[in-house]
Structures are given as C-alpha cells and as structure tokens.
Scaffold this motif. Structure first.
Motif, mmCIF file in Angstrom:
data_model
loop_
_atom_site.group_PDB
_atom_site.id
_atom_site.type_symbol
_atom_site.label_atom_id
_atom_site.label_comp_id
_atom_site.label_asym_id
_atom_site.label_seq_id
_atom_site.Cartn_x
_atom_site.Cartn_y
_atom_site.Cartn_z
ATOM 1 N N LEU A 99 0.841 -1.200 0.000
ATOM 2 C CA LEU A 99 0.000 0.000 0.000
ATOM 3 C C LEU A 99 0.874 1.247 0.000
ATOM 4 C CD1 LEU A 99 -3.061 0.191 0.018
ATOM 5 C CD2 LEU A 99 -2.967 0.573 2.497
ATOM 6 N N TRP A 100 1.917 1.181 0.855
ATOM 7 C CA TRP A 100 2.865 2.287 0.954
ATOM 8 C C TRP A 100 3.519 2.566 -0.411
ATOM 9 C CZ3 TRP A 100 8.218 1.940 0.161
ATOM 10 C CH2 TRP A 100 8.968 3.074 0.527
ATOM 11 N N ALA A 101 3.923 1.496 -1.083
ATOM 12 C CA ALA A 101 4.572 1.637 -2.387
ATOM 13 C C ALA A 101 3.613 2.246 -3.398
ATOM 14 C CB ALA A 101 5.079 0.286 -2.876
ATOM 15 N N GLN A 102 2.346 1.830 -3.326
ATOM 16 C CA GLN A 102 1.359 2.378 -4.259
ATOM 17 C C GLN A 102 1.136 3.867 -4.015
ATOM 18 O OE1 GLN A 102 -2.084 -0.146 -3.821
ATOM 19 N NE2 GLN A 102 -1.250 -1.712 -5.208
ATOM 20 N N GLY A 103 1.027 4.219 -2.721
ATOM 21 C CA GLY A 103 0.840 5.633 -2.361
ATOM 22 C C GLY A 103 2.025 6.469 -2.800
ATOM 23 N N LEU A 104 3.205 5.929 -2.536
ATOM 24 C CA LEU A 104 4.436 6.627 -2.926
ATOM 25 C C LEU A 104 4.461 6.840 -4.437
ATOM 26 C CD1 LEU A 104 7.270 7.691 -2.278
ATOM 27 C CD2 LEU A 104 8.129 5.351 -2.450
ATOM 28 N N GLY A 105 4.109 5.771 -5.172
ATOM 29 C CA GLY A 105 4.099 5.856 -6.638
ATOM 30 C C GLY A 105 3.147 6.934 -7.119
ATOM 31 N N LEU A 106 1.962 6.976 -6.513
ATOM 32 C CA LEU A 106 0.970 7.954 -6.948
ATOM 33 C C LEU A 106 1.419 9.374 -6.627
ATOM 34 C CD1 LEU A 106 -1.776 7.658 -8.367
ATOM 35 C CD2 LEU A 106 -2.819 8.235 -6.163
ATOM 36 N N THR A 107 1.980 9.546 -5.429
ATOM 37 C CA THR A 107 2.489 10.870 -5.050
ATOM 38 C C THR A 107 3.560 11.340 -6.035
ATOM 39 O OG1 THR A 107 1.961 10.709 -2.697
ATOM 40 C CG2 THR A 107 3.831 12.097 -3.288
ATOM 41 N N ASN A 126 8.664 22.388 -2.125
ATOM 42 C CA ASN A 126 7.419 22.870 -1.540
ATOM 43 C C ASN A 126 6.203 22.201 -2.180
ATOM 44 O OD1 ASN A 126 6.117 24.803 0.287
ATOM 45 N ND2 ASN A 126 5.247 25.571 -1.628
ATOM 46 N N GLN A 127 6.219 22.091 -3.516
ATOM 47 C CA GLN A 127 5.076 21.495 -4.211
ATOM 48 C C GLN A 127 4.923 20.009 -3.875
ATOM 49 O OE1 GLN A 127 3.710 24.338 -4.653
ATOM 50 N NE2 GLN A 127 2.822 23.879 -6.641
ATOM 51 N N LEU A 128 6.052 19.365 -3.581
ATOM 52 C CA LEU A 128 5.977 17.967 -3.160
ATOM 53 C C LEU A 128 5.157 17.846 -1.868
ATOM 54 C CD1 LEU A 128 6.978 14.963 -3.348
ATOM 55 C CD2 LEU A 128 8.830 15.667 -1.816
ATOM 56 N N GLN A 129 5.442 18.732 -0.916
ATOM 57 C CA GLN A 129 4.683 18.708 0.348
ATOM 58 C C GLN A 129 3.210 19.018 0.094
ATOM 59 O OE1 GLN A 129 6.843 17.582 2.144
ATOM 60 N NE2 GLN A 129 8.790 18.586 1.654
ATOM 61 N N VAL A 130 2.975 19.969 -0.844
ATOM 62 C CA VAL A 130 1.601 20.384 -1.128
ATOM 63 C C VAL A 130 0.772 19.221 -1.688
ATOM 64 C CG1 VAL A 130 0.215 21.852 -2.667
ATOM 65 C CG2 VAL A 130 2.101 22.841 -1.375
ATOM 66 N N THR A 131 1.423 18.265 -2.362
ATOM 67 C CA THR A 131 0.647 17.152 -2.929
ATOM 68 C C THR A 131 -0.146 16.411 -1.843
ATOM 69 O OG1 THR A 131 2.467 15.577 -2.698
ATOM 70 C CG2 THR A 131 2.245 16.653 -4.851
ATOM 71 N N SER A 132 0.325 16.486 -0.596
ATOM 72 C CA SER A 132 -0.369 15.732 0.462
ATOM 73 C C SER A 132 -1.812 16.208 0.648
ATOM 74 C CB SER A 132 0.402 15.823 1.773
ATOM 75 O OG SER A 132 0.341 17.140 2.263
ATOM 76 N N LEU A 133 -2.093 17.459 0.196
ATOM 77 C CA LEU A 133 -3.459 17.990 0.341
ATOM 78 C C LEU A 133 -4.468 17.207 -0.487
ATOM 79 C CD1 LEU A 133 -2.768 21.824 0.161
ATOM 80 C CD2 LEU A 133 -3.410 20.497 2.182
ATOM 81 N N ILE A 134 -4.018 16.595 -1.563
ATOM 82 C CA ILE A 134 -4.976 15.939 -2.459
ATOM 83 C C ILE A 134 -5.606 14.709 -1.817
ATOM 84 C CG2 ILE A 134 -3.744 16.760 -4.508
ATOM 85 C CD1 ILE A 134 -2.583 14.037 -4.900
ATOM 86 N N TYR A 187 8.587 11.365 2.700
ATOM 87 C CA TYR A 187 8.581 12.693 2.074
ATOM 88 C C TYR A 187 9.961 13.343 2.190
ATOM 89 C CZ TYR A 187 3.500 12.997 1.371
ATOM 90 O OH TYR A 187 2.216 12.816 0.924
ATOM 91 N N PHE A 188 10.569 13.178 3.369
ATOM 92 C CA PHE A 188 11.869 13.777 3.627
ATOM 93 C C PHE A 188 12.915 13.267 2.626
ATOM 94 C CE2 PHE A 188 16.035 13.577 5.715
ATOM 95 C CZ PHE A 188 16.193 14.898 6.102
ATOM 96 N N ILE A 189 12.902 11.950 2.410
ATOM 97 C CA ILE A 189 13.882 11.376 1.477
ATOM 98 C C ILE A 189 13.629 11.861 0.052
ATOM 99 C CG2 ILE A 189 14.648 9.205 0.405
ATOM 100 C CD1 ILE A 189 14.186 7.912 3.215
#
Ligand SMILES: Nc1ncnc2c1ncn2[C@@H]1O[C@H](COP(=O)(O)OP(=O)(O)O)[C@@H](O)[C@H]1O
Ligand SMILES: [Mg+2]
Lengths: 248, 225
Positions: free
Chosen positions: B15-23, B157-165, B198-200
C-alpha cells in the motif's frame, strides 16, 4: 557607404540629435569627438538599429536601417564594439566569438572556431579560448569584444568609447590593436576621448556638439590652428581632453 | 498496540509503495506541465504581449495567493458543475497542482529573465542574431542558472503540497498513512515513516537540484584572473 541624412532623434521631449548629416566612405577611418551627452552613442546606436530614428534616414550600402529586412543586412555589415564589452557571460571566450558567425552567417562550427582562434591569436589571447569573461581583465575582455566584432567579417566597425572603462595600461593594449586594424584598411567609425589615438588613426574628425555636427574635417585640418581648433568650443574640448589625458 | 487494532502486514508495504508511486506520479506530471505552462506565461509576460500578458498575471496572482486546498475544491466540485466532464480526484489533483505550480514558475521565469544584463542582448541584436537564437542561447541558459535555486525550492514545496490531495480521496502517500493508521492505531510509527518518505524524496530533489545548479552556474563561480 554609410549615409546619414538629416537624422533627428528624440527621447520623449529631449531632442538628442538635431539634424545630423554624415557620409562615411569605405576604407575611411572617422573619429567622432564631442562632449559627454552630445549624442555620440545615440548616433552609433541609430546606425546599428538599437535606437529607432525620429526622422531622417540612415542607409548602409543602400540598405535602410528602418526597414526590418534591410536592418539585418545593415547589422551583418556593421559590427559594434561596446564601451562595457557586453560579452555573453555564460559562454566561453571562443563561444562568444563564434555565436553570431554560426547562427547568422551560417558558418560551420569548425570553420567558425578556426577563424575565432586565429583572431584570438592576433590579439594575444590564444590561451584564453576556454575561459569565461569573468576570468578576464577589462583589457582582455575588450580584446575579445573586438574579436567578436571582427569574426563577422564586417564592412564597417563601430566603436563606442571602447577604452573608456579601462585603465591606461589596458587602454594602450587595446588601442594598439585598433591602430593595426586601421592600417589594414577596415572602415571604422570610432567615438573616442583619446585625442592622440584619434589623431594617429583618423582620416577625418567629426565633432558633435549638442546633437549637431560642429565640424567635419580631414584630420590635419581639424587639428590645425586655423581649422577645427579655431572654433572656441572645439578648442576648449581639446584642451580639456589633453589635460585629462595627461593626468591619467 | 491499542485494543481491537490489527498489526502491520506485508500488505501495508504494498500500500505504501502504491501511495508513494501515486504521489511521485502526480508530483512529476503536475511539475512538468506546470513548468511548461509557467514558462509560456512567463515568456508572454516578459515579452510584454499586451492584454494576454496582464490577464495571465492576474490569474497567476490569484493562484499564488489563495490556499491550494480552496483551489482543489474549486476544481473538484466547481468544474463538474459547469462543464459536463467526469471529474476524478486524480484529475482534479493534477489540474490544481499544475495551475498552482505554473503560477509560481511564471514569477520565477519573469524575475530570472529580468536579472539578465540587458546590454548583452543589445549586443547580440547588433550582430543580427534573431530573437529566437537570443532566447535559446543567451537568455535561456542564464535565466536557468539564476532560476535553479528557486525551482528546487518550489519543487520541494510542491511535493509537500501534494499531500493535500488526500482530502478529496486520492490514495496518495498521506492517504495511505491515514488508512494504515486507522487500522493499526500506531500513529507514532506510521506518521514518522510517512514523514521520512517525504523527507527522502525532498532530499533527493535537493541533491539533484544542487548538482544541476552547479553545472548551470559554472560561469558565475569561476573568479580567478
Ligand atoms: N534611452 C534614453 N532615454 C532617455 N534619454 C537618453 C537615452 N539615451 C541617451 N539619452 C540622453 O541623450 C543624450 C545623449 O546621450 P548619448 O548619446 O549617450 O551621449 P554621448 O554618447 O555623446 O555621451 C544625453 O542627454 C542622454 O541623457
Ligand atoms: Mg556615449
């Protein structure tokens, strides 16, 4: 021939050139003298189309600078060397020189670079080919500026106070190069404050005062006591300049 | 482990890998599209195209100065109300992030082009170089060098912003964290791990960015005489 007819140039309400008439024949070396703000740079910038003309005409070998298509031809014929060098800071010395020959004249990279190297050799900079402008002294930068201009095989060389940003030693090295060019028969229009240099290289001296040509005389006549110097404004300018140059 | 909670399973890793991929996917696609559109807007403005230039800047100001979440809701709920299109959370996410990124890129493009010494451009014109060649070989490389640090900052910054979706139901990295957390009740394991991911990602962007930055600014860093 560069033919300037009744050239007027205004910046808003400020009239900077007030009806300039000037012809420069192939092979001539003409120095433009005049006080600061008299419109010398503006005139040069009108010739290569960097400033639009308010009224009058400028043509170079029949090409009219106000016509867009013609202006390209004018710019191919006239190369400018600038007071502040204005090199491209992100390009190596050699790339600075070859950019226009490759993209405007359609030279192959190899041909353009061979020619560039030859030019750099002629000004003693063959070991700076790959340096960036920021790594060069002012005098070296201006020598590159001259090479960049010559690489276009120009019919006319426009020089706008090309040594004004340099200290005396560097000024001497750049003037030496220009003197050699003048001897080789290239047509030059040179705005300068270096009176001795102007006296040495010029066929003609044009004196610009508040946007008008005050005198346009063969060199010897200009410097003669009963020639250009007879005009009090020119006499004053010349004595001020020679004082200044002695101090420097 | 709390009462009634289940432990972690190998399925969580998937699940984590899928979420990471989508992000990463949504981040990349909106960054690339945003970069293209932002450059276009920046150029239109820098070359002072009348009317359109101004209009685009007004839109861009709006996108920069309103919350991304509000923009996301506007796109997700607003667009289907006006146009008959099938708005999925993923599409809404990409549209919103692209627009938002483009707005910031436009400003970066304009300011980096502004920072270039204009006299060298006049010199180039005096040698009959065309505006296209000047843009490609003089303006572009120098603006890129100036823009690089800003672009890297924006990307992080935009990477962090993706979490809003995750709010509108996109199963991105944050939403995956939420799902796993709800099942395991292990917030102090789940969220630090999600945060670390996210940090990595951010550090990777910074690393690549710094490398590129050095390459593009070689001419400004050399100062020996
Ligand atoms: N782009 C410009 N806008 C307004 N005024 C200008 C501009 N360029 C030059 N001038 C003015 O025109 C006059 C002549 O300038 P210039 O041609 O540079 O003189 P010179 O080169 O003889 O010192 C000066 O008064 C200068 O302030
Ligand atoms: Mg001047």
């Amino acid at each position: 021939m560069i033919d300037i007819k009744n050239l007027h140039k205004n910046f808003g309400d400020l009239e900077v050139l007030k009806g300039v008439n000037l012809k420069i024949n192939p092979g001539e070396v003409v120095s433009i003298l005049g006080g600061s703000g008299s419109g010398k740079s503006t005139m040069i910038r009108c010739i290569n189309g960097l400033e639009s003309i308010t009224s009058g005409t400028i043509s170079v070998d029949g090409f009219n600078v106000e016509n867009k298509q013609d202006l390209l031809e004018v710019r191919k014929k006239c190369s400018t060397v600038f007071q502040q060098f204005d090199l491209y800071p992100h390009l190596s010395v050699l790339d600075n020189i070859t950019l226009a020959p490759i993209n405007v004249l359609g030279n192959s990279k190899q041909i353009a670079e061979e020619k560039g190297l030859e030019l750099l050799k002629s000004v003693g900079l063959e070991d700076k080919t790959l340096s960036y402008p920021a790594q060069l002294s002012g005098g070296q930068k201006q020598r590159v500026g001259i090479c960049r201009a010559l690489a276009m095989n120009p019919d006319y060389l426009l020089l706008d106070e090309v040594t004004s940003s340099l200290d005396p030693e560097m000024t001497a090295e750049v003037l030496e190069i220009l003197k050699n060019l003048a001897k080789q028969g290239i047509t030059m229009i040179s705005v300068t404050h270096e009176i001795e240099f102007a006296r040495e290289i010029s066929d003609r001296i044009v004196f610009l005062d508040e946007g008008k040509i005050l005198s346009d005389l063969p060199k010897d006549q200009f410097f003669a006591v009963d020639g250009g110097r007879a005009d009090p404004r020119i006499a004053k300018f010349l004595s001020k300049m020679s004082e200044f140059n002695e101090k420097a | 482990m709390g009462y009634g909670a289940e432990g972690f399973s190998i399925y969580d890793l998937q699940l984590w890998a899928q979420g990471l991929g989508l992000t990463i996917w949504i981040f990349l696609i909106s960054s690339i599209l945003g970069l293209l559109i932002g450059c276009l807007i920046g150029l239109i403005r820098s070359y002072r195209v009348p009317v359109i230039g101004k209009l685009l800047m007004v839109i861009s100001e709006f996108l920069k100065n309103s919350p991304v979440l509000v923009q996301l809701f506007l796109v997700y709920f607003g667009i289907p109300a006006i146009f008959t299109i099938d708005m999925t959370p993923g599409l809404a996410a990409i549209i919103t992030l692209t627009g938002n990124t483009a707005a910031f890129i436009a400003v970066i493009v304009i300011s980096s082009i502004d920072s270039i010494d204009k006299r060298q451009l006049e010199a180039a014109r005096s040698f009959a170089l065309s505006e296209t060649i000047i843009l490609r070989w003089i303006i572009f490389p120098q603006s890129l060098s100036v823009a690089m640090p800003m672009l890297v900052g924006l990307a992080i910054n935009q990477l962090q912003v993706t979490s809003l979706i995750s709010v509108i139901g996109v199963i991105d990295l944050t939403r995956v964290g939420d799902i796993i957390n709800q099942r395991t009740f292990e917030p102090f394991i789940v969220w630090p791990l999600i945060g670390l991911t996210y940090f990595i990602l951010a550090k990777t962007i910074a690393y690549v960015g710094t490398r590129l930055e050095k390459r593009f600014s070689a001419y400004r860093l050399t100062n020996e005489l």
